[in-house]
Design a protein around this motif. Structure first.
Motif, PDB file in Angstrom:
ATOM      1  N   LEU A  56       0.835  -1.194   0.000  1.00 23.05           N
ATOM      2  CA  LEU A  56       0.000   0.000   0.000  1.00 23.05           C
ATOM      3  C   LEU A  56       0.870   1.244   0.000  1.00 23.05           C
ATOM      4  O   LEU A  56       1.921   1.277   0.643  1.00 23.05           O
ATOM      5  N   VAL A  62      -8.396   1.798  -0.058  1.00 22.82           N
ATOM      6  CA  VAL A  62      -8.324   0.447   0.481  1.00 22.82           C
ATOM      7  C   VAL A  62      -9.690  -0.003   0.968  1.00 22.82           C
ATOM      8  O   VAL A  62     -10.511   0.798   1.408  1.00 22.82           O
ATOM      9  N   TYR A  64     -11.384  -2.264   3.806  1.00 22.30           N
ATOM     10  CA  TYR A  64     -11.045  -2.817   5.107  1.00 22.30           C
ATOM     11  C   TYR A  64     -12.319  -3.189   5.854  1.00 22.30           C
ATOM     12  O   TYR A  64     -13.408  -2.752   5.490  1.00 22.30           O
ATOM     13  N   LEU A  75      -5.707   5.630   2.266  1.00 21.21           N
ATOM     14  CA  LEU A  75      -4.587   5.455   3.169  1.00 21.21           C
ATOM     15  C   LEU A  75      -3.846   6.791   3.294  1.00 21.21           C
ATOM     16  O   LEU A  75      -3.349   7.329   2.312  1.00 21.21           O
ATOM     17  N   TYR A 133      -2.470   1.368  10.087  1.00 19.21           N
ATOM     18  CA  TYR A 133      -2.616   2.446   9.108  1.00 19.21           C
ATOM     19  C   TYR A 133      -3.606   3.481   9.620  1.00 19.21           C
ATOM     20  O   TYR A 133      -4.502   3.165  10.409  1.00 19.21           O
ATOM     21  N   ILE A 135      -6.510   5.621   8.050  1.00 15.54           N
ATOM     22  CA  ILE A 135      -7.343   5.641   6.852  1.00 15.54           C
ATOM     23  C   ILE A 135      -8.478   6.631   7.077  1.00 15.54           C
ATOM     24  O   ILE A 135      -9.170   6.555   8.094  1.00 15.54           O
ATOM     25  N   GLN A 154      -3.298  -4.007  10.014  1.00 14.29           N
ATOM     26  CA  GLN A 154      -2.965  -4.578   8.713  1.00 14.29           C
ATOM     27  C   GLN A 154      -3.865  -5.765   8.372  1.00 14.29           C
ATOM     28  O   GLN A 154      -4.260  -5.938   7.224  1.00 14.29           O
ATOM     29  N   GLN A 156      -6.913  -6.118   9.104  1.00 10.82           N
ATOM     30  CA  GLN A 156      -8.263  -5.658   8.785  1.00 10.82           C
ATOM     31  C   GLN A 156      -8.374  -5.211   7.331  1.00 10.82           C
ATOM     32  O   GLN A 156      -9.470  -5.105   6.801  1.00 10.82           O
ATOM     33  N   VAL A 157      -7.243  -4.938   6.704  1.00  6.26           N
ATOM     34  CA  VAL A 157      -7.244  -4.470   5.320  1.00  6.26           C
ATOM     35  C   VAL A 157      -7.426  -5.666   4.395  1.00  6.26           C
ATOM     36  O   VAL A 157      -6.657  -6.624   4.426  1.00  6.26           O
ATOM     37  N   ARG A 160      -6.232  -3.393  -1.848  1.00  7.29           N
ATOM     38  CA  ARG A 160      -6.178  -2.074  -2.478  1.00  7.29           C
ATOM     39  C   ARG A 160      -7.107  -2.059  -3.679  1.00  7.29           C
ATOM     40  O   ARG A 160      -7.078  -2.955  -4.517  1.00  7.29           O
TER      41      ARG A 160
END
Length: 181
Positions: A56, A62, A64, A75, A133, A135, A154, A156-157, A160
């Motif tokens: 990313l 993203v 999530y 992001l 992150y 977001i 991370q 949870q993402v 992209r």
């Protein structure tokens, strides 16, 4: 002879279907943009493909999940970054970052309320910890992002957002509004 060709074709077709399903479940996630996810670049009802397991970059859209509900956001910052929003100016690592993609927004007001990593994490962190992150939504009045959920882990993402499948008039790669330097 005919029976052997039929069995061969059925096995070939089953293998192809299995391969396509495996690619879909392990590498791609289709997303239909809901009204709460929409912005100047992603329109409501767009069908977009999210690529799983990709690196990313700043400004990427993203997909999530929080509490098994899907969200789309941009992001803004990654691990070890410090972030402060003050008087609608975005500071990342103590440098002003222009968010030109917001000025072209179809939202009437894009004012971002003041916050920092410390305020989002109740003083626990001054910088974004590893594997997290920040977001935010382009529609800054929609607070269903890191300002409400906290930093996004991370894991949870989902992926992209990279490619728009429909509408066909906008078929192709996603424009994020970020000018690469």
């Amino acid at each position: 002879m005919v029976k052997r060709d039929l069995i061969k074709n059925v096995i070939l077709l089953a293998s192809l279907l299995f391969g396509l399903l495996a690619v879909r479940f392990y590498f791609f996630e289709p997303v239909t943009i809901q009204s709460s996810m929409a912005n100047a670049y992603l329109k409501e009802k767009d069908l977009i493909v999210a690529v799983k397991g990709t690196d990313l970059s700043y400004g990427d859209f993203v997909l999530y999940k929080v509490d098994n509900k899907e969200y789309v956001g941009r992001l803004i910052a990654k691990e070890n970054d410090t972030v402060t929003y003050m008087d609608d100016v975005f500071y990342r690592n103590e440098a002003v970052v222009e968010e030109a993609y917001l000025s072209g927004s179809h939202f009437q007001e894009y004012y971002t309320q003041d916050f920092s990593i410390a305020t989002l994490t109740n003083g626990e962190y001054q910088a974004i910890p590893a594997k997290y992150y920040l977001i935010l939504n382009d529609d800054r009045t929609n607070l269903e992002d890191s300002r409400t959920f906290g930093l996004i882990a991370q894991d949870q993402v989902v992926g992209r957002l990279t490619f728009r499948l429909s509408p066909l008039s906008e078929f192709g790669f996603i424009d994020t509004g970020i000018v690469q330097q």
